[in-house]
Design a protein around this motif. Structure first.
Motif, PDB file in Angstrom:
ATOM      1  N   ASN A 240      -5.762  -3.179   6.355  1.00  0.00           N
ATOM      2  CA  ASN A 240      -5.999  -4.431   5.641  1.00  0.00           C
ATOM      3  C   ASN A 240      -5.619  -4.217   4.184  1.00  0.00           C
ATOM      4  O   ASN A 240      -6.072  -3.255   3.557  1.00  0.00           O
ATOM      5  CB  ASN A 240      -7.465  -4.851   5.750  1.00  0.00           C
ATOM      6  CG  ASN A 240      -7.852  -5.212   7.165  1.00  0.00           C
ATOM      7  OD1 ASN A 240      -7.063  -5.808   7.889  1.00  0.00           O
ATOM      8  ND2 ASN A 240      -9.056  -4.847   7.574  1.00  0.00           N
ATOM      9  N   LEU A 241      -4.791  -5.098   3.647  1.00  0.00           N
ATOM     10  CA  LEU A 241      -4.321  -4.945   2.279  1.00  0.00           C
ATOM     11  C   LEU A 241      -4.182  -6.315   1.620  1.00  0.00           C
ATOM     12  O   LEU A 241      -3.461  -7.175   2.125  1.00  0.00           O
ATOM     13  CB  LEU A 241      -2.965  -4.217   2.280  1.00  0.00           C
ATOM     14  CG  LEU A 241      -2.329  -3.957   0.917  1.00  0.00           C
ATOM     15  CD1 LEU A 241      -3.176  -2.987   0.105  1.00  0.00           C
ATOM     16  CD2 LEU A 241      -0.916  -3.404   1.090  1.00  0.00           C
ATOM     17  N   CYS A 242      -4.890  -6.518   0.527  1.00  0.00           N
ATOM     18  CA  CYS A 242      -4.766  -7.752  -0.256  1.00  0.00           C
ATOM     19  C   CYS A 242      -4.929  -9.005   0.592  1.00  0.00           C
ATOM     20  O   CYS A 242      -4.120  -9.925   0.530  1.00  0.00           O
ATOM     21  CB  CYS A 242      -3.424  -7.768  -0.994  1.00  0.00           C
ATOM     22  SG  CYS A 242      -3.157  -6.369  -2.093  1.00  0.00           S
ATOM     23  N   GLU A 243      -5.960  -9.017   1.433  1.00  0.00           N
ATOM     24  CA  GLU A 243      -6.301 -10.150   2.295  1.00  0.00           C
ATOM     25  C   GLU A 243      -5.421 -10.281   3.530  1.00  0.00           C
ATOM     26  O   GLU A 243      -5.568 -11.230   4.295  1.00  0.00           O
ATOM     27  CB  GLU A 243      -6.266 -11.475   1.529  1.00  0.00           C
ATOM     28  CG  GLU A 243      -7.250 -11.583   0.382  1.00  0.00           C
ATOM     29  CD  GLU A 243      -7.289 -12.982  -0.194  1.00  0.00           C
ATOM     30  OE1 GLU A 243      -7.714 -13.921   0.532  1.00  0.00           O
ATOM     31  OE2 GLU A 243      -6.881 -13.148  -1.353  1.00  0.00           O
ATOM     32  N   ASN A 244      -4.493  -9.369   3.755  1.00  0.00           N
ATOM     33  CA  ASN A 244      -3.599  -9.445   4.917  1.00  0.00           C
ATOM     34  C   ASN A 244      -3.692  -8.197   5.783  1.00  0.00           C
ATOM     35  O   ASN A 244      -3.971  -7.105   5.296  1.00  0.00           O
ATOM     36  CB  ASN A 244      -2.141  -9.599   4.475  1.00  0.00           C
ATOM     37  CG  ASN A 244      -1.800 -11.000   4.025  1.00  0.00           C
ATOM     38  OD1 ASN A 244      -1.569 -11.238   2.843  1.00  0.00           O
ATOM     39  ND2 ASN A 244      -1.778 -11.931   4.963  1.00  0.00           N
ATOM     40  N   SER A 245      -3.439  -8.385   7.065  1.00  0.00           N
ATOM     41  CA  SER A 245      -3.276  -7.259   7.977  1.00  0.00           C
ATOM     42  C   SER A 245      -1.819  -6.819   7.916  1.00  0.00           C
ATOM     43  O   SER A 245      -0.918  -7.657   7.987  1.00  0.00           O
ATOM     44  CB  SER A 245      -3.638  -7.658   9.413  1.00  0.00           C
ATOM     45  OG  SER A 245      -5.006  -7.995   9.497  1.00  0.00           O
ATOM     46  N   VAL A 246      -1.586  -5.531   7.770  1.00  0.00           N
ATOM     47  CA  VAL A 246      -0.221  -5.010   7.669  1.00  0.00           C
ATOM     48  C   VAL A 246      -0.048  -3.806   8.572  1.00  0.00           C
ATOM     49  O   VAL A 246      -1.020  -3.136   8.939  1.00  0.00           O
ATOM     50  CB  VAL A 246       0.133  -4.606   6.217  1.00  0.00           C
ATOM     51  CG1 VAL A 246       0.012  -5.798   5.281  1.00  0.00           C
ATOM     52  CG2 VAL A 246      -0.748  -3.445   5.736  1.00  0.00           C
ATOM     53  N   GLY A 247       1.192  -3.528   8.933  1.00  0.00           N
ATOM     54  CA  GLY A 247       1.528  -2.308   9.640  1.00  0.00           C
ATOM     55  C   GLY A 247       1.894  -1.241   8.630  1.00  0.00           C
ATOM     56  O   GLY A 247       2.543  -1.518   7.618  1.00  0.00           O
ATOM     57  N   GLN A 248       1.452  -0.006   8.868  1.00  0.00           N
ATOM     58  CA  GLN A 248       1.751   1.114   7.975  1.00  0.00           C
ATOM     59  C   GLN A 248       2.938   1.900   8.524  1.00  0.00           C
ATOM     60  O   GLN A 248       2.949   2.274   9.701  1.00  0.00           O
ATOM     61  CB  GLN A 248       0.548   2.039   7.864  1.00  0.00           C
ATOM     62  CG  GLN A 248      -0.668   1.401   7.196  1.00  0.00           C
ATOM     63  CD  GLN A 248      -1.856   2.332   7.250  1.00  0.00           C
ATOM     64  OE1 GLN A 248      -2.353   2.652   8.320  1.00  0.00           O
ATOM     65  NE2 GLN A 248      -2.320   2.771   6.087  1.00  0.00           N
ATOM     66  N   ASN A 249       3.901   2.165   7.674  1.00  0.00           N
ATOM     67  CA  ASN A 249       5.121   2.834   8.106  1.00  0.00           C
ATOM     68  C   ASN A 249       5.564   3.887   7.109  1.00  0.00           C
ATOM     69  O   ASN A 249       5.233   3.823   5.931  1.00  0.00           O
ATOM     70  CB  ASN A 249       6.260   1.812   8.244  1.00  0.00           C
ATOM     71  CG  ASN A 249       5.885   0.642   9.132  1.00  0.00           C
ATOM     72  OD1 ASN A 249       6.070   0.679  10.334  1.00  0.00           O
ATOM     73  ND2 ASN A 249       5.348  -0.414   8.535  1.00  0.00           N
ATOM     74  N   SER A 250       6.335   4.838   7.581  1.00  0.00           N
ATOM     75  CA  SER A 250       6.939   5.826   6.696  1.00  0.00           C
ATOM     76  C   SER A 250       8.408   5.985   7.059  1.00  0.00           C
ATOM     77  O   SER A 250       8.763   6.034   8.235  1.00  0.00           O
ATOM     78  CB  SER A 250       6.226   7.182   6.795  1.00  0.00           C
ATOM     79  OG  SER A 250       6.161   7.624   8.142  1.00  0.00           O
TER      80      SER A 250
END
Length: 262
Positions: A222-232
């Motif tokens: 969860n980031l800045c009110e949004n759900s996000v996928g984490q990638n590298s």
């Protein structure tokens, strides 16, 4: 509920809100920023660099662009339509000096030429020259692996005409179920899915003809009110160039793109 950002909120309201935000939510954001800082340092030294994928409408662009500098936006839904949030999100990010790439969930119910035409119309209108990640996961594929292979070949060929760099986002189990033992796409970049919360490409076992991934989807947050996928993204070790391309979250396995909790 994802943590909310206090960016852009009046001073008084912000003070009230800050008292309401849980310690855990604040810690989640701190951890995300620490991870991003570490990955940027690794990239500079010839390692990995972070990015997130987005499917929801961005709630707080200022918070987002101050926290992360590379985004992948969904441009096409698996139901066979252009993503309605794409233009909104692009417009929110375009002036923030961030990297923007795109991904799609292909549909077997819509002709390949129409899908590509609809996507290119949006990309050209927004003047985006980008990488396209194609998701090969989920249940909306044929049970006939040969049919799926031929469909993907047609899709790749149509995108190639438009000079887009292409990547395949998948994991070994999904690839085998959908594409069988095909190695026809091994010349494309592999965006490997492994939700182990580790940005490093550890425990990768070759499949589909890919000797190694060039990027990894390792979690969600969860980031800045949004759900996000984490990638590298793994930098080109020969040139030490930090090229950012992004992919969708593996949590979206059909058409809904609804994230699970981190």
């Amino acid at each position: 509920r994802p943590p909310r950002s206090t960016q852009g909120v009046s001073s008084a309201a912000s003070d009230v809100y800050k008292r309401q935000v849980s310690t855990q939510s604040t810690w989640d954001l701190i951890q995300m920023k620490i991870l991003i800082l570490c990955l940027f340092i690794a990239c500079i030294s010839g390692g990995i660099i972070p990015f997130v994928d987005m499917w929801e409408e961005i709630k707080d662009a200022k918070c987002m662009t101050e926290t992360i500098k590379s985004f992948s936006l969904r441009v096409y839904q698996g139901i066979g339509k252009v993503e309605p949030n794409f233009v909104k999100n692009y417009n929110l990010l375009k002036n923030s000096k961030v990297n923007i790439t795109v991904y799609m969930l292909p549909s077997l119910k819509v002709g390949v030429e129409k899908q590509v035409a609809d996507i290119m119309a949006v990309l050209k209108d927004k003047k985006i020259l980008s990488m396209m990640s194609i998701v090969v996961e989920g249940k909306d594929w044929s049970k006939d692996t040969k049919k799926n292979v031929e469909f993907l070949k047609s899709l790749v060929a149509e995108f190639t005409k438009n000079k887009l760099m292409l990547a395949i986002q998948t994991e070994a189990g999904a690839w085998t179920r959908i594409m069988g033992q095909s190695t026809d796409f091994s010349k494309l970049l592999l965006w490997w899915v492994k939700h182990d919360k580790n940005p490093e490409p550890v425990k990768y076992k070759a499949f589909g003809g890919w000797k190694a991934p060039f990027a990894k989807q390792f979690g969600s947050a969860n980031l800045c009110e949004n759900s996000v996928g984490q990638n590298s993204h793994y930098t080109d070790q020969s040139t030490n160039t930090c090229l950012l391309y992004t992919s969708p979250s593996p949590r979206d396995l059909s058409t809904s793109r609804m994230p699970s909790s981190a």
